[in-house]
Design a protein around this motif. Structure first.
Motif, PDB file in Angstrom:
ATOM      1  N   SER A   1     -15.333  22.773 -10.541  1.00  0.00           N
ATOM      2  CA  SER A   1     -15.932  24.109 -10.529  1.00  0.00           C
ATOM      3  C   SER A   1     -15.011  25.147 -11.169  1.00  0.00           C
ATOM      4  O   SER A   1     -15.441  26.244 -11.515  1.00  0.00           O
ATOM      5  N   LYS A   2     -13.733  24.795 -11.354  1.00  0.00           N
ATOM      6  CA  LYS A   2     -12.774  25.731 -11.931  1.00  0.00           C
ATOM      7  C   LYS A   2     -12.603  25.541 -13.433  1.00  0.00           C
ATOM      8  O   LYS A   2     -11.891  26.312 -14.066  1.00  0.00           O
ATOM      9  N   ALA A   3     -13.236  24.514 -13.969  1.00  0.00           N
ATOM     10  CA  ALA A   3     -13.120  24.286 -15.404  1.00  0.00           C
ATOM     11  C   ALA A   3     -13.785  25.430 -16.164  1.00  0.00           C
ATOM     12  O   ALA A   3     -14.742  26.047 -15.690  1.00  0.00           O
ATOM     13  N   ALA A   4     -13.253  25.726 -17.344  1.00  0.00           N
ATOM     14  CA  ALA A   4     -13.860  26.763 -18.172  1.00  0.00           C
ATOM     15  C   ALA A   4     -15.252  26.338 -18.598  1.00  0.00           C
ATOM     16  O   ALA A   4     -15.588  25.153 -18.621  1.00  0.00           O
ATOM     17  N   GLU A   5     -16.077  27.323 -18.952  1.00  0.00           N
ATOM     18  CA  GLU A   5     -17.455  27.026 -19.343  1.00  0.00           C
ATOM     19  C   GLU A   5     -17.504  26.012 -20.474  1.00  0.00           C
ATOM     20  O   GLU A   5     -18.387  25.160 -20.519  1.00  0.00           O
ATOM     21  N   TYR A   6     -16.525  26.074 -21.363  1.00  0.00           N
ATOM     22  CA  TYR A   6     -16.450  25.149 -22.494  1.00  0.00           C
ATOM     23  C   TYR A   6     -16.399  23.706 -22.014  1.00  0.00           C
ATOM     24  O   TYR A   6     -16.875  22.800 -22.677  1.00  0.00           O
ATOM     25  N   TYR A   7     -15.817  23.480 -20.802  1.00  0.00           N
ATOM     26  CA  TYR A   7     -15.586  22.135 -20.307  1.00  0.00           C
ATOM     27  C   TYR A   7     -16.431  21.762 -19.096  1.00  0.00           C
ATOM     28  O   TYR A   7     -16.319  20.651 -18.599  1.00  0.00           O
ATOM     29  N   ILE A   8     -17.266  22.668 -18.614  1.00  0.00           N
ATOM     30  CA  ILE A   8     -17.864  22.471 -17.302  1.00  0.00           C
ATOM     31  C   ILE A   8     -18.698  21.193 -17.221  1.00  0.00           C
ATOM     32  O   ILE A   8     -18.607  20.435 -16.252  1.00  0.00           O
TER      33      ILE A   8
ATOM     34  N   PHE B   1       4.496  21.204 -23.036  1.00  0.00           N
ATOM     35  CA  PHE B   1       4.075  21.514 -21.671  1.00  0.00           C
ATOM     36  C   PHE B   1       3.219  22.767 -21.700  1.00  0.00           C
ATOM     37  O   PHE B   1       3.177  23.489 -22.706  1.00  0.00           O
ATOM     38  N   SER B   2       2.508  23.004 -20.613  1.00  0.00           N
ATOM     39  CA  SER B   2       1.652  24.183 -20.526  1.00  0.00           C
ATOM     40  C   SER B   2       1.555  24.648 -19.088  1.00  0.00           C
ATOM     41  O   SER B   2       1.841  23.891 -18.158  1.00  0.00           O
ATOM     42  N   GLN B   3       1.146  25.893 -18.913  1.00  0.00           N
ATOM     43  CA  GLN B   3       0.746  26.362 -17.588  1.00  0.00           C
ATOM     44  C   GLN B   3      -0.700  25.926 -17.313  1.00  0.00           C
ATOM     45  O   GLN B   3      -0.997  25.313 -16.303  1.00  0.00           O
ATOM     46  N   TRP B   4      -1.622  26.239 -18.218  1.00  0.00           N
ATOM     47  CA  TRP B   4      -3.044  25.998 -18.017  1.00  0.00           C
ATOM     48  C   TRP B   4      -3.394  24.521 -18.151  1.00  0.00           C
ATOM     49  O   TRP B   4      -2.687  23.742 -18.770  1.00  0.00           O
ATOM     50  N   LYS B   5      -4.490  24.169 -17.528  1.00  0.00           N
ATOM     51  CA  LYS B   5      -5.022  22.805 -17.587  1.00  0.00           C
ATOM     52  C   LYS B   5      -6.473  22.887 -18.064  1.00  0.00           C
ATOM     53  O   LYS B   5      -7.157  23.883 -17.831  1.00  0.00           O
ATOM     54  N   GLN B   6      -6.957  21.834 -18.688  1.00  0.00           N
ATOM     55  CA  GLN B   6      -8.375  21.814 -19.036  1.00  0.00           C
ATOM     56  C   GLN B   6      -9.238  21.832 -17.783  1.00  0.00           C
ATOM     57  O   GLN B   6     -10.365  22.323 -17.810  1.00  0.00           O
ATOM     58  N   GLN B   7      -8.701  21.312 -16.683  1.00  0.00           N
ATOM     59  CA  GLN B   7      -9.435  21.336 -15.423  1.00  0.00           C
ATOM     60  C   GLN B   7      -9.488  22.745 -14.819  1.00  0.00           C
ATOM     61  O   GLN B   7     -10.343  23.043 -13.985  1.00  0.00           O
ATOM     62  N   ASP B   8      -8.536  23.610 -15.203  1.00  0.00           N
ATOM     63  CA  ASP B   8      -8.455  24.948 -14.623  1.00  0.00           C
ATOM     64  C   ASP B   8      -7.601  25.811 -15.549  1.00  0.00           C
ATOM     65  O   ASP B   8      -6.381  25.720 -15.548  1.00  0.00           O
ATOM     66  N   PHE B   9      -8.261  26.654 -16.336  1.00  0.00           N
ATOM     67  CA  PHE B   9      -7.524  27.475 -17.295  1.00  0.00           C
ATOM     68  C   PHE B   9      -6.627  28.504 -16.608  1.00  0.00           C
ATOM     69  O   PHE B   9      -5.714  29.037 -17.227  1.00  0.00           O
ATOM     70  N   ARG B  10      -6.898  28.785 -15.339  1.00  0.00           N
ATOM     71  CA  ARG B  10      -6.083  29.772 -14.617  1.00  0.00           C
ATOM     72  C   ARG B  10      -4.949  29.125 -13.824  1.00  0.00           C
ATOM     73  O   ARG B  10      -4.167  29.812 -13.179  1.00  0.00           O
TER      74      ARG B  10
ATOM     75  N   ASP C   1     -11.467  30.819 -26.495  1.00  0.00           N
ATOM     76  CA  ASP C   1     -11.912  32.164 -26.173  1.00  0.00           C
ATOM     77  C   ASP C   1     -13.327  32.467 -26.653  1.00  0.00           C
ATOM     78  O   ASP C   1     -13.871  33.523 -26.357  1.00  0.00           O
ATOM     79  N   THR C   2     -13.929  31.578 -27.433  1.00  0.00           N
ATOM     80  CA  THR C   2     -15.325  31.707 -27.810  1.00  0.00           C
ATOM     81  C   THR C   2     -16.009  30.369 -27.624  1.00  0.00           C
ATOM     82  O   THR C   2     -15.392  29.327 -27.784  1.00  0.00           O
ATOM     83  N   ASP C   3     -17.296  30.407 -27.294  1.00  0.00           N
ATOM     84  CA  ASP C   3     -18.005  29.152 -27.046  1.00  0.00           C
ATOM     85  C   ASP C   3     -18.037  28.261 -28.275  1.00  0.00           C
ATOM     86  O   ASP C   3     -17.957  27.034 -28.186  1.00  0.00           O
ATOM     87  N   ASN C   4     -18.180  28.881 -29.445  1.00  0.00           N
ATOM     88  CA  ASN C   4     -18.289  28.081 -30.657  1.00  0.00           C
ATOM     89  C   ASN C   4     -16.946  27.854 -31.334  1.00  0.00           C
ATOM     90  O   ASN C   4     -16.866  27.156 -32.328  1.00  0.00           O
ATOM     91  N   ALA C   5     -15.887  28.454 -30.792  1.00  0.00           N
ATOM     92  CA  ALA C   5     -14.514  28.259 -31.267  1.00  0.00           C
ATOM     93  C   ALA C   5     -14.286  28.768 -32.680  1.00  0.00           C
ATOM     94  O   ALA C   5     -13.270  28.475 -33.289  1.00  0.00           O
ATOM     95  N   ILE C   6     -15.239  29.568 -33.230  1.00  0.00           N
ATOM     96  CA  ILE C   6     -15.013  30.189 -34.530  1.00  0.00           C
ATOM     97  C   ILE C   6     -14.110  31.400 -34.326  1.00  0.00           C
ATOM     98  O   ILE C   6     -14.278  32.168 -33.391  1.00  0.00           O
TER      99      ILE C   6
END
Length: 390
Positions: free
Chosen positions: A144-151, A249-258, A329-334
């Motif tokens: 439920s925390k995944a970004a809309e792009y990945y939901i 490495f990263s802070q964000w995850k595809q499972q949870d961008f926050r 940051d955009t649904d279509n990634a353009i």
């Protein structure tokens, strides 16, 4: 002399075109190609089109190429990307060594340098009827925390069975990284990069949401670094002392961008310190936009800047370089083009990082580095126009 942040001149950008030595490798400039998965390796090996893909980026002036992520020989290392394509590359023996050697030879023939990025998709792997996905505690995270792009993808992955691996099975995955690193050396690569970000397996061990194991592979934040540390050690032993080892490495995850790997600089130091000591030469700090302060309450320093300050290692910035928006940051990634090299240069000259990893912009245009160096207009990014022939 004042530098225009919006329209830097070629002379302004000269510091980005100075050479850098990373252990035994010297690259001609600080602009490197970020690893980007494309799923263009049928039967898990690169063909002549992939050879040409990397050749063109050397010819375009890129200082160092990092390949698309390459899986190990572990059965759950790679699977369906969720896009209906399973053409992901592997290191799993002589046929893959021979195929990648053709890429390396072509890059070297043009005076370039190239390292492979090794990964294991871990919990971020679509169910495909083969081995089940592999996660430290059998967990994907909270879909439920995944970004809309990945939901939609998250809902499918999280419902797939993921058994909890044994300590022995985990140790075998570590050994698989070492075998893949040996294959990379056999293929002639100039070094090695490890994907320790974005919710994939190494990151899944670092993140408390997906690693709820007891010792020896789990525990507090420092204890959770053991898998990453053992992978780095295995790879360092395989590649020797002269080749550089890069760790993303990263802070964000595809499972949870926050999500955050670390809430404070002290927590980040506790995590990166053991990994640095294991044999990393450069930390590739992946953020969605390179200019974002990592810990705003502690100042304006970027994630790459904090990694360098806390570990003393070389670091790289990545995220939205040459473009207006970050990848998700955009649904279509353009994304429209943005000459944000002035902002990049300001942080670079402040000593925050040593290299800049450029992803989509170089994916779009293999001549991007040359154009940036010469002050030419930079192209927008449209994923619909990107193909294997780019």
């Amino acid at each position: 002399m004042s530098i225009s942040l919006s329209h830097p001149t070629p002379s302004d950008l000269a510091p980005l075109f100075e050479p850098l030595s990373i252990r035994g490798l010297t690259i001609p400039n600080r602009l490197i190609m970020a690893p980007m998965t494309r799923s263009f390796c049928p039967d898990n090996v690169p063909g002549p089109d992939v050879v040409g893909y990397y050749e063109r980026r050397v010819e375009g002036g890129t200082g160092l190429l990092i390949t698309e992520a390459i899986g190990t020989d572990h059965p759950a290392s790679v699977g369906d990307t969720g896009l209906g394509e399973e053409n992901l590359p592997l290191f799993d023996g002589q046929r893959t060594i021979d195929a990648w050697a053709k890429v390396v030879d072509a890059v070297h023939a043009r005076g370039g340098h190239i390292v492979p990025q090794l990964w294991h998709q871990g919990p971020m792997r679509m169910p495909d009827g083969k081995a089940p996905a592999f996660s430290p505690s059998g967990l994907y995270g909270d879909p439920s925390k995944a970004a809309e792009y990945y939901i939609d993808k998250a809902q499918i992955i999280s419902s797939a069975p993921m058994p909890v691996p044994t300590d022995e099975e985990i140790a075998d995955v570590v050994a698989g990284f070492g075998r893949a690193a040996r294959d990379a050396v056999a293929a002639g690569f100039d070094g090695l990069a490890l994907h320790g970000a974005h919710g994939y397996l190494i990151d899944a061990f670092l993140w408390g949401e997906t690693n709820r194991r007891p010792a020896p592979w789990g525990g507090d934040a420092v204890a959770r670094t053991r898998f990453a540390v053992e992978v780095v050690k295995a790879c360092r032993a395989a590649i020797g002392e002269d080749r550089p080892l890069i760790f993303r490495f990263s802070q964000w995850k595809q499972q949870d961008f926050r999500a955050k790997l670390a809430e404070t600089p002290a927590e980040l130091e506790a995590i990166l310190g053991p990994i640095a000591d294991a044999g990393v030469d450069l930390f590739d700090a992946s953020v969605r936009y390179f200019n974002t302060p990592a810990f705003p309450e502690h100042g304006d320093l970027s994630l790459a800047g904090w990694a360098k300050k806390l570990t003393g290692k070389l670091t790289g910035a990545v995220g939205g370089i040459g473009l207006i928006k970050g990848k998700y940051d955009t649904d279509n990634a353009i994304s429209e083009a943005s000459n944000n090299l002035g902002l990049l240069l300001r942080r670079f000259e402040a000593g925050e990082f040593d290299v800049a990893s450029v992803g989509r912009a170089i994916l779009q245009d293999p001549q991007w580095v040359r154009k940036a160096r010469n002050g030419e207009p930079l192209p927008a990014f449209d994923p619909a126009s990107v193909s294997v022939l780019t």
